[in-house]
Design an enzyme around this catalytic site. Structure first.
Site, PDB file in Angstrom:
ATOM      1  N   GLU A  92      44.227  40.676  27.222  1.00 14.98           N
ATOM      2  CA  GLU A  92      43.297  40.483  28.141  1.00 14.98           C
ATOM      3  C   GLU A  92      43.135  41.666  28.683  1.00 14.98           C
ATOM      4  O   GLU A  92      44.268  42.304  29.443  1.00 14.98           O
ATOM      5  CB  GLU A  92      43.428  39.105  28.758  1.00 14.98           C
ATOM      6  CG  GLU A  92      42.265  38.928  29.875  1.00 14.98           C
ATOM      7  CD  GLU A  92      40.755  38.773  29.463  1.00 14.98           C
ATOM      8  OE1 GLU A  92      40.342  39.628  28.641  1.00 14.98           O
ATOM      9  OE2 GLU A  92      40.065  37.904  29.753  1.00 14.98           O
ATOM     10  N   ASP A  93      41.951  42.264  29.212  1.00 21.77           N
ATOM     11  CA  ASP A  93      41.924  43.136  30.228  1.00 21.77           C
ATOM     12  C   ASP A  93      42.297  43.120  31.736  1.00 21.77           C
ATOM     13  O   ASP A  93      43.158  43.653  32.128  1.00 21.77           O
ATOM     14  CB  ASP A  93      40.259  43.766  30.535  1.00 21.77           C
ATOM     15  CG  ASP A  93      39.292  42.463  30.521  1.00 21.77           C
ATOM     16  OD1 ASP A  93      39.773  41.503  30.608  1.00 21.77           O
ATOM     17  OD2 ASP A  93      38.216  43.135  30.410  1.00 21.77           O
ATOM     18  N   ASP A  96      41.745  37.618  37.005  1.00 19.89           N
ATOM     19  CA  ASP A  96      41.464  37.121  38.381  1.00 19.89           C
ATOM     20  C   ASP A  96      41.751  35.945  38.891  1.00 19.89           C
ATOM     21  O   ASP A  96      42.822  35.497  39.263  1.00 19.89           O
ATOM     22  CB  ASP A  96      39.719  37.628  38.337  1.00 19.89           C
ATOM     23  CG  ASP A  96      39.201  37.461  39.843  1.00 19.89           C
ATOM     24  OD1 ASP A  96      39.735  37.130  40.701  1.00 19.89           O
ATOM     25  OD2 ASP A  96      38.139  38.275  39.829  1.00 19.89           O
ATOM     26  N   PHE A 145      36.261  45.373  42.921  1.00 22.42           N
ATOM     27  CA  PHE A 145      35.771  45.292  41.559  1.00 22.42           C
ATOM     28  C   PHE A 145      35.967  46.676  40.898  1.00 22.42           C
ATOM     29  O   PHE A 145      35.649  47.718  41.181  1.00 22.42           O
ATOM     30  CB  PHE A 145      34.099  45.150  41.728  1.00 22.42           C
ATOM     31  CG  PHE A 145      33.637  44.879  40.528  1.00 22.42           C
ATOM     32  CD1 PHE A 145      33.854  43.664  40.090  1.00 22.42           C
ATOM     33  CD2 PHE A 145      33.119  45.699  39.719  1.00 22.42           C
ATOM     34  CE1 PHE A 145      33.180  42.860  38.807  1.00 22.42           C
ATOM     35  CE2 PHE A 145      32.582  45.022  38.306  1.00 22.42           C
ATOM     36  CZ  PHE A 145      32.413  43.795  37.999  1.00 22.42           C
ATOM     37  N   ARG A 158      32.180  50.735  30.376  1.00 21.23           N
ATOM     38  CA  ARG A 158      33.580  50.407  29.503  1.00 21.23           C
ATOM     39  C   ARG A 158      34.093  51.454  29.025  1.00 21.23           C
ATOM     40  O   ARG A 158      35.596  51.513  28.807  1.00 21.23           O
ATOM     41  CB  ARG A 158      33.215  49.591  28.565  1.00 21.23           C
ATOM     42  CG  ARG A 158      32.557  47.963  29.083  1.00 21.23           C
ATOM     43  CD  ARG A 158      32.722  47.225  27.496  1.00 21.23           C
ATOM     44  NE  ARG A 158      31.687  45.941  27.910  1.00 21.23           N
ATOM     45  CZ  ARG A 158      32.238  44.860  28.464  1.00 21.23           C
ATOM     46  NH1 ARG A 158      33.559  44.543  28.806  1.00 21.23           N
ATOM     47  NH2 ARG A 158      31.171  43.695  28.536  1.00 21.23           N
TER      48      ARG A 158
HETATM   49  P1  IMP Z   1      39.083  35.064  35.712  1.00 16.94           P
HETATM   50  O1  IMP Z   1      38.638  33.715  34.698  1.00 16.94           O
HETATM   51  O2  IMP Z   1      38.605  34.711  36.940  1.00 16.94           O
HETATM   52  O3  IMP Z   1      40.465  35.250  35.814  1.00 16.94           O
HETATM   53  O4  IMP Z   1      38.386  36.188  35.238  1.00 16.94           O
HETATM   54  C1  IMP Z   1      38.706  37.115  34.260  1.00 16.94           C
HETATM   55  C2  IMP Z   1      37.375  37.762  33.757  1.00 16.94           C
HETATM   56  O5  IMP Z   1      36.466  38.252  34.700  1.00 16.94           O
HETATM   57  C3  IMP Z   1      37.841  39.141  32.879  1.00 16.94           C
HETATM   58  O6  IMP Z   1      38.087  38.924  31.719  1.00 16.94           O
HETATM   59  C4  IMP Z   1      36.889  39.860  33.134  1.00 16.94           C
HETATM   60  O7  IMP Z   1      35.953  40.019  32.324  1.00 16.94           O
HETATM   61  C5  IMP Z   1      35.992  39.621  34.548  1.00 16.94           C
HETATM   62  N1  IMP Z   1      36.668  40.363  35.797  1.00 16.94           N
HETATM   63  C6  IMP Z   1      37.406  39.775  36.699  1.00 16.94           C
HETATM   64  N2  IMP Z   1      37.689  40.968  37.615  1.00 16.94           N
HETATM   65  C7  IMP Z   1      36.915  41.976  37.248  1.00 16.94           C
HETATM   66  C8  IMP Z   1      36.743  43.381  37.727  1.00 16.94           C
HETATM   67  O8  IMP Z   1      37.378  43.683  38.875  1.00 16.94           O
HETATM   68  N3  IMP Z   1      35.775  44.082  37.038  1.00 16.94           N
HETATM   69  C9  IMP Z   1      35.398  43.768  35.837  1.00 16.94           C
HETATM   70  N4  IMP Z   1      35.472  42.744  35.424  1.00 16.94           N
HETATM   71  C10 IMP Z   1      36.438  41.710  36.004  1.00 16.94           C
END
Ligand code: IMP
Length: 169
Positions: A92-93, A96, A145, A158
């Site tokens: 995963e990238d 959060d 962000f 991207r």
């Molecule tokens: P989570 O479910 O809150 O952990 O969110 C994860 C997803 O939110 C990641 O797979 C990203 O697609 C997106 N995301 C969270 N933070 C960022 C950011 O700083 N930039 C771009 N995408 C983000």
């Protein structure tokens, strides 16, 4: 744009992660599961630096509006194979709140892979709402962000080889 992680720093860290994964999964039936779309560059660099064989598959998830509070996630595009014969590693990238990966872990665990672990490039550790066990973390990053190296803002940025902080997205 302020650069948080240079292309060189990312490439160096990804090589280290590949070496660690190669050591840990030697002799095992490794399947890397890329989470679309954000992981595509990270996954591509990761596999090119592995010194062991692996299979690659992809999954695409969608968070509903307000998912950051409800955790509602659904599968848009599923894996093409069963995973019960594999040691699966989710790639995963960024993590959060942890809600997306928590959903994915539950979904994939139910399919009984031989093992299931997570590898993320960037971890916004201070933002976690649900605990997620992450085996490999590239960088711990601040709650800002971020875009580039797979990360987008409204579908853009991207392709950048570095990760930058987007001012007032
Ligand atoms: P989570 O479910 O809150 O952990 O969110 C994860 C997803 O939110 C990641 O797979 C990203 O697609 C997106 N995301 C969270 N933070 C960022 C950011 O700083 N930039 C771009 N995408 C983000």
């Amino acid at each position: 744009m302020e650069i948080l992680l240079t292309a060189e720093a990312i490439q160096k860290r990804v090589r280290e992660m590949s070496e660690e994964i190669s050591r840990d999964y030697r002799g095992k039936n490794l399947l890397l599961i890329g989470v679309l779309n954000g992981s595509f560059l990270f996954l591509a660099d990761l596999v090119r630096n592995l010194s062991i064989p692996c299979a690659v598959d992809f999954i695409s998830l969608q968070s509903y509006n307000g998912a950051s509070s409800t955790g509602a996630v659904r599968t848009l595009l599923d894996l093409r194979r069963e995973i019960s014969d594999y040691c699966a590693l989710i790639v995963e990238d960024i993590v959060d709140t942890g809600l997306t990966l928590s959903y994915l872990l539950n979904t994939l665990q139910a399919r009984r892979p031989k093992s299931l672990e997570i590898c993320v490039l960037a971890d916004k550790a201070e933002c976690r709402k649900v605990p997620v066990p992450i085996r490999y973390v590239g960088f711990t990053v601040p709650n800002r962000f971020l875009v580039g190296y797979g990360l987008d803002y409204e579908g853009q940025y991207r392709q950048l080889p570095y990760i930058g902080v987007l001012d007032a997205p």
